[in-house]
Design an enzyme around this catalytic site. Structure first.
Site, PDB file in Angstrom:
ATOM      1  N   ASP A  35      14.477   2.025  -8.640  1.00  0.00           N
ATOM      2  CA  ASP A  35      14.291   0.708  -9.267  1.00  0.00           C
ATOM      3  C   ASP A  35      13.032   0.644 -10.126  1.00  0.00           C
ATOM      4  OD1 ASP A  35      16.536   0.042  -7.839  1.00  0.00           O
ATOM      5  OD2 ASP A  35      15.650  -1.641  -6.748  1.00  0.00           O
ATOM      6  N   CYS A  74      22.049   2.791  -7.386  1.00  0.00           N
ATOM      7  CA  CYS A  74      21.437   4.021  -6.875  1.00  0.00           C
ATOM      8  C   CYS A  74      22.379   5.142  -6.443  1.00  0.00           C
ATOM      9  CB  CYS A  74      20.465   3.690  -5.764  1.00  0.00           C
ATOM     10  SG  CYS A  74      21.110   2.644  -4.466  1.00  0.00           S
ATOM     11  N   HIS A 132      20.955   8.515   0.493  1.00  0.00           N
ATOM     12  CA  HIS A 132      21.920   7.480   0.112  1.00  0.00           C
ATOM     13  C   HIS A 132      23.150   8.036  -0.594  1.00  0.00           C
ATOM     14  CE1 HIS A 132      22.340   2.960  -1.144  1.00  0.00           C
ATOM     15  NE2 HIS A 132      23.023   3.276  -0.049  1.00  0.00           N
ATOM     16  N   ASP A 280      16.172   6.057 -10.933  1.00  0.00           N
ATOM     17  CA  ASP A 280      17.623   6.074 -10.712  1.00  0.00           C
ATOM     18  C   ASP A 280      18.353   5.007 -11.513  1.00  0.00           C
ATOM     19  OD1 ASP A 280      16.701   3.886  -9.225  1.00  0.00           O
ATOM     20  OD2 ASP A 280      17.905   4.343  -7.457  1.00  0.00           O
ATOM     21  N   ASN A 281      17.704   3.846 -11.698  1.00  0.00           N
ATOM     22  CA  ASN A 281      18.285   2.753 -12.477  1.00  0.00           C
ATOM     23  C   ASN A 281      17.157   1.814 -12.864  1.00  0.00           C
ATOM     24  OD1 ASN A 281      19.493   2.161  -9.313  1.00  0.00           O
ATOM     25  ND2 ASN A 281      18.018   0.702 -10.150  1.00  0.00           N
ATOM     26  N   LYS A 308      18.762  -3.810 -13.291  1.00  0.00           N
ATOM     27  CA  LYS A 308      19.584  -3.045 -12.367  1.00  0.00           C
ATOM     28  C   LYS A 308      20.926  -3.741 -12.152  1.00  0.00           C
ATOM     29  CE  LYS A 308      19.615  -1.790  -7.423  1.00  0.00           C
ATOM     30  NZ  LYS A 308      18.798  -1.778  -6.179  1.00  0.00           N
TER      31      LYS A 308
END
Length: 335
Positions: A35, A74, A132, A280-281, A308
């Site tokens: 994030d 994610c 994850h 990741d984003n 996001k």
């Protein structure tokens, strides 16, 4: 350069050097944050950020101005990073659940992954931090090609107790910190510092005779938003409360990145190590038990709109850079 070409280049780099002495094959360090927005690093022009180590990383190699993640959330993003595939082709098209039973299927058994391919070339590998990508046995890091794992399976954990908690829907709270497939109970230590320490320990165990892959996936600056006072105090009290805490969490990541680079230099491994960094984003507006019933405003995707979970630039255009001494000239910018 897109993600597939990065994965192919990484594997090809190892393959093209396979006939040379083992010491000549490059090591790979992948640093992944959670994030962190385009406007959360100094090298993208964020004047309020304090990221000297990430800025130094970008200055030492190539800074990507138009690097896109394959998903604005994610789990799919991470699946693409490690496989080179579109998320839906990995079976991880959405954010995976987090469950106390640790039985969530994610990456499929037999999936072709970067650590798996590098293992065939003699590389040793470790995943440190947020996984994850599935907590079921066949989806865990060591089943997907990594030799070692230290971290957590869930989407996030508390930064001190290392517990996952969810209050909406069916409430659940459970401890989630593992070394390989064994649950571990570390003394309370700030998660970002703990992960940085474990990454440094892994590097310290390596020698120039065998190449390695380190996937260092920080849980920051994903909620829950908390950082030690020493990081918060780097930013003025007049700064927006959300922004100050967000940047403090990023500063902790930056310090850990600095320790990783210092260790590589101390071990004489820096000249033969490729370092790749991205988030990741994009930064989020999600509210999780926040102090105010309004969107979270700590992260910045400036100068782009969106956040996001959305497909505007802010959700998918990532801060990113790569260093490869002797192969990528310092100060290079690729759009």
């Amino acid at each position: 350069m897109n993600r597939r070409s990065f994965l192919a280049s990484a594997a090809a780099a190892g393959a093209s050097l396979a006939t040379r002495a083992q010491s000549s094959r490059p090591n790979f360090v992948i640093i992944y944050t959670d994030d962190q927005g385009f406007g959360d690093v100094g090298f993208n022009g964020a004047a309020d950020a304090r990221t000297p180590n990430l800025d130094g990383l970008a200055a030492s190699g190539v800074r990507f101005t138009d690097w896109y993640t394959n998903s604005p959330v994610c789990s799919p993003s991470r699946a693409s990073l490690l496989t080179g595939k579109y998320p839906q082709r990995t079976g991880v098209a959405l954010v995976l659940d987090s469950r106390a039973a640790f039985d969530v299927p994610g990456l499929r058994q037999g999936e072709i992954t970067l650590p798996g391919e590098l293992k065939r070339l003699g590389y040793r590998s470790a995943a440190v931090g947020k996984w994850h990508l599935g907590s079921a046995a066949h989806s865990r890091p060591r089943a997907q090609g990594f030799d070692e794992f230290f971290g957590f399976f869930s989407g996030w954990t508390d930064f001190y107790s290392h517990r996952y908690y969810k209050q909406s829907g069916t409430a659940q709270i459970f401890h989630d910190l593992w070394h390989n497939d064994q649950e571990v109970w570390e003394d309370p230590e700030y998660q970002t510092e703990l992960l940085g320490r474990k990454a440094v320990e892994f590097i310290g165990q390596q020698s120039s005779s065998r190449p390695f892959l380190l996937y260092l996936a920080f849980g920051a600056p994903h909620y829950p938003m908390i950082a030690p006072r020493k990081y918060v105090d780097r930013f003025p009290a007049s700064l927006d409360r959300d922004r100050r805490m967000h940047l403090a969490m990023v500063a902790a990541v930056d310090d850990a990145v600095g320790r990783v680079r210092d260790t590589l230099r101390e071990r004489g491994l820096d000249k033969n190590t490729v370092i790749f960094f991205q988030s990741d984003n994009g930064a989020t507006q999600e509210v999780r038990a926040h102090y105010a019933a309004q969107p979270y405003r700590g992260g910045s995707n400036a100068p782009f709109r969106g956040f996001k979970a959305g497909l505007f630039e802010g959700g998918i255009r990532m801060p990113s850079c790569m260093v490869w001494p002797g192969r990528i000239p310092a100060g290079k910018v690729v759009s």
